[in-house]
Design a protein around this motif. Structure first.
Motif, PDB file in Angstrom:
ATOM      1  N   ARG A  69     -17.313 -29.083 -39.327  1.00 34.25           N
ATOM      2  CA  ARG A  69     -16.511 -29.188 -40.559  1.00 34.25           C
ATOM      3  C   ARG A  69     -15.293 -28.278 -40.494  1.00 34.25           C
ATOM      4  NH1 ARG A  69     -17.368 -26.712 -46.282  1.00 34.25           N
ATOM      5  NH2 ARG A  69     -16.019 -28.038 -47.528  1.00 34.25           N
ATOM      6  N   ARG A  70     -15.480 -27.041 -40.027  1.00 26.97           N
ATOM      7  CA  ARG A  70     -14.348 -26.114 -39.918  1.00 26.97           C
ATOM      8  C   ARG A  70     -13.296 -26.645 -38.950  1.00 26.97           C
ATOM      9  NH1 ARG A  70     -18.474 -22.237 -40.524  1.00 26.97           N
ATOM     10  NH2 ARG A  70     -18.792 -22.121 -38.287  1.00 26.97           N
ATOM     11  N   ALA A  71     -13.734 -27.209 -37.825  1.00 29.39           N
ATOM     12  CA  ALA A  71     -12.800 -27.752 -36.848  1.00 29.39           C
ATOM     13  C   ALA A  71     -12.006 -28.913 -37.434  1.00 29.39           C
ATOM     14  CB  ALA A  71     -13.559 -28.199 -35.599  1.00 29.39           C
ATOM     15  N   ARG A  72     -12.670 -29.791 -38.175  1.00 34.63           N
ATOM     16  CA  ARG A  72     -11.969 -30.919 -38.802  1.00 34.63           C
ATOM     17  C   ARG A  72     -10.970 -30.429 -39.833  1.00 34.63           C
ATOM     18  NH1 ARG A  72     -17.153 -34.801 -39.682  1.00 34.63           N
ATOM     19  NH2 ARG A  72     -17.250 -35.603 -37.553  1.00 34.63           N
ATOM     20  N   THR A  73     -11.367 -29.424 -40.601  1.00 34.12           N
ATOM     21  CA  THR A  73     -10.473 -28.874 -41.626  1.00 34.12           C
ATOM     22  C   THR A  73      -9.258 -28.230 -40.970  1.00 34.12           C
ATOM     23  OG1 THR A  73     -12.340 -28.490 -43.101  1.00 34.12           O
ATOM     24  CG2 THR A  73     -10.324 -27.264 -43.570  1.00 34.12           C
ATOM     25  N   ALA A  74      -9.483 -27.516 -39.886  1.00 31.26           N
ATOM     26  CA  ALA A  74      -8.377 -26.851 -39.183  1.00 31.26           C
ATOM     27  C   ALA A  74      -7.401 -27.882 -38.612  1.00 31.26           C
ATOM     28  CB  ALA A  74      -8.914 -25.953 -38.077  1.00 31.26           C
ATOM     29  N   ARG A  75      -7.927 -28.984 -38.082  1.00 29.50           N
ATOM     30  CA  ARG A  75      -7.045 -30.042 -37.533  1.00 29.50           C
ATOM     31  C   ARG A  75      -6.247 -30.720 -38.627  1.00 29.50           C
ATOM     32  NH1 ARG A  75     -11.592 -31.559 -34.149  1.00 29.50           N
ATOM     33  NH2 ARG A  75     -12.037 -33.188 -35.649  1.00 29.50           N
ATOM     34  N   ALA A  76      -6.831 -30.821 -39.814  1.00 28.70           N
ATOM     35  CA  ALA A  76      -6.163 -31.499 -40.924  1.00 28.70           C
ATOM     36  C   ALA A  76      -5.016 -30.673 -41.484  1.00 28.70           C
ATOM     37  CB  ALA A  76      -7.159 -31.825 -42.024  1.00 28.70           C
ATOM     38  N   LEU A  77      -5.041 -29.372 -41.253  1.00 32.72           N
ATOM     39  CA  LEU A  77      -3.970 -28.503 -41.787  1.00 32.72           C
ATOM     40  C   LEU A  77      -2.794 -28.531 -40.917  1.00 32.72           C
ATOM     41  CD1 LEU A  77      -6.059 -25.383 -42.795  1.00 32.72           C
ATOM     42  CD2 LEU A  77      -5.259 -27.224 -44.255  1.00 32.72           C
TER      43      LEU A  77
END
Length: 77
Positions: A69-77
Motif C-alpha cells: 500500500r505504501r509503495a502504491r501511494t508513493a507511486r501515485a504522488l
C-alpha cells in the motif's frame, strides 16, 4: 456482526474514499471452504489465509500488505 456481514463490511470500506485503500485481511474461526476465498478477494480482501496463522506470521502478512500500500501511494504522488 449486527448490521453488516463481513463481505458487506469490506464492500463498504472499499466504497469510501477515506478507507478504499486500506488492506483488508479476513480472519475467521470458521472452516473456510475453497469457494469462499474468491468471494473474499472479489469483495476486496487482500488476504484470506487457508490455515491458522501464528501471531508473528500474521504480523508479517500485515506488514507485507501495508508495504504494498505504501509503495502504491508513493507511486501515485
Amino acid at each position: 456482526m449486527p448490521k453488516l456481514d463481513g463481505w458487506a463490511a469490506i464492500r463498504e470500506l472499499r466504497s469510501r474514499a477515506a478507507t478504499a485503500t486500506i488492506p483488508v485481511v479476513v480472519l475467521t474461526g470458521h472452516d473456510f471452504k475453497a469457494y469462499l476465498k474468491p468471494a473474499a478477494i472479489a469483495a476486496g480482501a487482500v488476504l484470506l489465509p487457508d490455515e491458522a496463522l501464528l501471531p508473528e506470521q500474521l504480523a508479517h502478512e500485515v506488514s507485507a500488505r501495508l508495504a504494498v500500500r505504501r509503495a502504491r501511494t508513493a507511486r501515485a504522488l
